[in-house]
Every structure is written in structure tokens, then in C-alpha cells.
Design an enzyme around this catalytic site. Structure first.
Site, PDB file in Angstrom:
ATOM      1  N   TYR A 143      42.912  52.675  10.410  1.00 28.86           N
ATOM      2  CA  TYR A 143      43.171  53.000  11.697  1.00 28.86           C
ATOM      3  C   TYR A 143      42.636  52.275  12.972  1.00 28.86           C
ATOM      4  O   TYR A 143      43.446  52.071  13.964  1.00 28.86           O
ATOM      5  CB  TYR A 143      42.683  54.728  12.162  1.00 28.86           C
ATOM      6  CG  TYR A 143      43.056  55.613  11.193  1.00 28.86           C
ATOM      7  CD1 TYR A 143      44.416  56.293  10.845  1.00 28.86           C
ATOM      8  CD2 TYR A 143      42.169  56.126  10.186  1.00 28.86           C
ATOM      9  CE1 TYR A 143      44.630  57.068  10.151  1.00 28.86           C
ATOM     10  CE2 TYR A 143      42.444  57.073   9.457  1.00 28.86           C
ATOM     11  CZ  TYR A 143      43.769  57.559   9.265  1.00 28.86           C
ATOM     12  OH  TYR A 143      44.103  58.884   8.425  1.00 28.86           O
ATOM     13  N   LYS A 168      51.351  56.993  31.693  1.00 31.98           N
ATOM     14  CA  LYS A 168      50.528  56.833  32.927  1.00 31.98           C
ATOM     15  C   LYS A 168      50.262  58.146  33.559  1.00 31.98           C
ATOM     16  O   LYS A 168      50.930  58.804  34.202  1.00 31.98           O
ATOM     17  CB  LYS A 168      51.186  56.009  33.969  1.00 31.98           C
ATOM     18  CG  LYS A 168      51.577  54.533  33.502  1.00 31.98           C
ATOM     19  CD  LYS A 168      52.421  54.060  34.465  1.00 31.98           C
ATOM     20  CE  LYS A 168      51.923  53.217  35.650  1.00 31.98           C
ATOM     21  NZ  LYS A 168      52.761  52.490  36.449  1.00 31.98           N
ATOM     22  N   LEU A 194      56.318  49.756  31.459  1.00 27.68           N
ATOM     23  CA  LEU A 194      55.627  50.251  30.116  1.00 27.68           C
ATOM     24  C   LEU A 194      56.604  50.156  28.959  1.00 27.68           C
ATOM     25  O   LEU A 194      56.086  50.188  27.761  1.00 27.68           O
ATOM     26  CB  LEU A 194      55.703  51.746  30.425  1.00 27.68           C
ATOM     27  CG  LEU A 194      54.815  52.407  31.479  1.00 27.68           C
ATOM     28  CD1 LEU A 194      54.584  54.073  31.698  1.00 27.68           C
ATOM     29  CD2 LEU A 194      53.416  51.914  31.585  1.00 27.68           C
ATOM     30  N   GLU A 195      57.845  49.824  29.201  1.00 23.94           N
ATOM     31  CA  GLU A 195      58.856  49.492  27.994  1.00 23.94           C
ATOM     32  C   GLU A 195      58.296  48.143  27.544  1.00 23.94           C
ATOM     33  O   GLU A 195      58.309  48.210  26.129  1.00 23.94           O
ATOM     34  CB  GLU A 195      60.418  49.341  28.448  1.00 23.94           C
ATOM     35  CG  GLU A 195      60.952  50.685  29.003  1.00 23.94           C
ATOM     36  CD  GLU A 195      60.709  51.052  30.431  1.00 23.94           C
ATOM     37  OE1 GLU A 195      61.444  51.913  30.794  1.00 23.94           O
ATOM     38  OE2 GLU A 195      59.653  50.535  31.000  1.00 23.94           O
ATOM     39  N   GLU A 206      48.844  48.118  41.359  1.00 26.94           N
ATOM     40  CA  GLU A 206      48.731  48.429  39.881  1.00 26.94           C
ATOM     41  C   GLU A 206      48.156  47.261  39.115  1.00 26.94           C
ATOM     42  O   GLU A 206      47.506  47.269  38.358  1.00 26.94           O
ATOM     43  CB  GLU A 206      50.151  48.927  39.313  1.00 26.94           C
ATOM     44  CG  GLU A 206      50.742  50.317  39.670  1.00 26.94           C
ATOM     45  CD  GLU A 206      51.963  50.545  39.137  1.00 26.94           C
ATOM     46  OE1 GLU A 206      51.948  51.740  38.805  1.00 26.94           O
ATOM     47  OE2 GLU A 206      52.840  49.759  39.235  1.00 26.94           O
TER      48      GLU A 206
END
Length: 188
Positions: A115, A161, A134-135, A83
Site C-alpha cells: 500500500y 477538493k 483534477l482530471e 490555487e
């Protein structure tokens, strides 16, 4: 349970303590303490007139918001060596709560947040330095957005993911966090 919004003129600790205790008494009035009852989280927001407002987070999340959906970036996040070496696609959604009435009436970009500015923050984080979790990616996105744009009262970030080593059919796996202005202000 409906939450009330109460304006106070100063951040007097005794006024705040009395207000919190009054709300708790209202919540538990006539109920056994063994009955699970949600206790509202209380935060402090500044209005344009400078008056502190005590409110429940749920009320913040019912208001106006900027919405960014389906942002896709290639990043190198994860705990597995492949990864970090090969990277993968990440899907990001962001909700950013703020009062949009002035911008709605004026039709002027300076009365809101672009945006594309939020998009750039997300892009820099996801395509930037590698994180194991990911946190951590979601937390950095949320805290950066809240730190840069003081008009925002809360931000919700979802990081997904789509290509994970899981047997079975799925759209994606991921995390969703919600952060409030009060949590950023306390860290400063």
C-alpha cells in the site's frame, strides 16, 4: 447481463474477431437494434500461466483489490492564480484491482503490492508539478500506478477538493476515473 470469460491460446486476429462478433450476436439476439443495449468492453489480460483471457471490464472490477481511502495532501492544482500560489488540500481514494489469492495464502508481501508504494506515487503526483485540472492529476496517478505495477488489471482514482469557491454546504467536489491495463498497454 453476465459476462463470460473465454480463454484463447493465441492473439490470432481472426479468433478475436470471431469471438467479438459472437458476443455481439448474443447481445442483440431477439432485440431491436433501436433498443439501447449495453455492449461489453472487451480487454485482454495475461494470467500467470500466460494464457490470454478475453473479458468484460465489469468482471475485472468485481475481483480482489487493494484499497487506499482518505489520503490527504497539499497541492497546487487548479486554474485560478490563488490555487497555484497558495495551494489547497486534496483528498484521494484509490482502488487497485489484482488477484490477491496468492498473497492471502502465502502471507508474504512479495506476492502483492505494498500500500505504501501506491501511497508514495499518489503523494509525488499531488505534491508535485501543478496541473490545471483534477482530471489531469487523476490520469497521472492512474497511469503511473498501472505502468509501474503490471500485476494490476485496473485502477480507480478519485480526486476531491474539499475547499472550493461554491455557495453551499458540501464535503468536496472532484473527479473519479477508472483505467484498465489494456489502455496503458495500448499507449506503450
Amino acid at each position: 447481463m453476465k459476462s463470460d470469460t473465454v480463454a484463447i491460446n493465441a492473439f490470432s486476429p481472426s479468433k478475436i474477431s470471431k469471438l467479438i462478433n459472437t458476443q455481439r450476436r448474443e447481445i442483440f439476439r431477439g432485440k431491436s437494434l433501436h433498443t439501447p443495449t449495453p455492449v461489453p468492453a472487451i480487454i485482454f489480460l495475461m494470467t500467470s500461466s500466460g494464457i490470454a483471457v478475453v473479458t468484460d471490464h465489469r468482471e475485472t472490477l468485481n475481483g480482489d483489490k487493494l484499497v487506499l481511502r482518505g489520503l490527504k495532501f497539499h497541492g497546487y492544482h487548479g486554474v485560478k492564480p490563488e490555487e497555484k500560489k497558495l495551494g489547497q488540500k486534496f483528498l484521494i481514494d484509490v482502488d487497485a484491482w489484482m488477484d490477491l489469492q496468492v498473497a492471502g495464502n502465502s502471507d508474504n508481501l512479495s506476492d502483492t503490492i505494498s500500500y505504501t508504494a501506491i501511497y508514495r506515487i499518489v503523494k509525488e503526483v499531488v505534491e508535485g508539478a501543478s496541473h490545471n485540472l483534477l482530471e489531469s492529476v487523476a490520469q497521472l496517478i492512474a497511469s503511473t500506478i498501472l505502468s509501474k505495477y503490471h500485476q494490476l488489471s485496473a485502477v480507480r482514482v478519485q480526486v476531491g477538493k474539499p475547499h472550493v469557491a461554491v455557495q453551499g454546504s458540501l464535503d468536496y467536489l472532484g473527479v473519479e476515473i477508472t483505467r484498465y491495463r489494456s489502455s496503458v498497454d495500448m499507449q506503450s
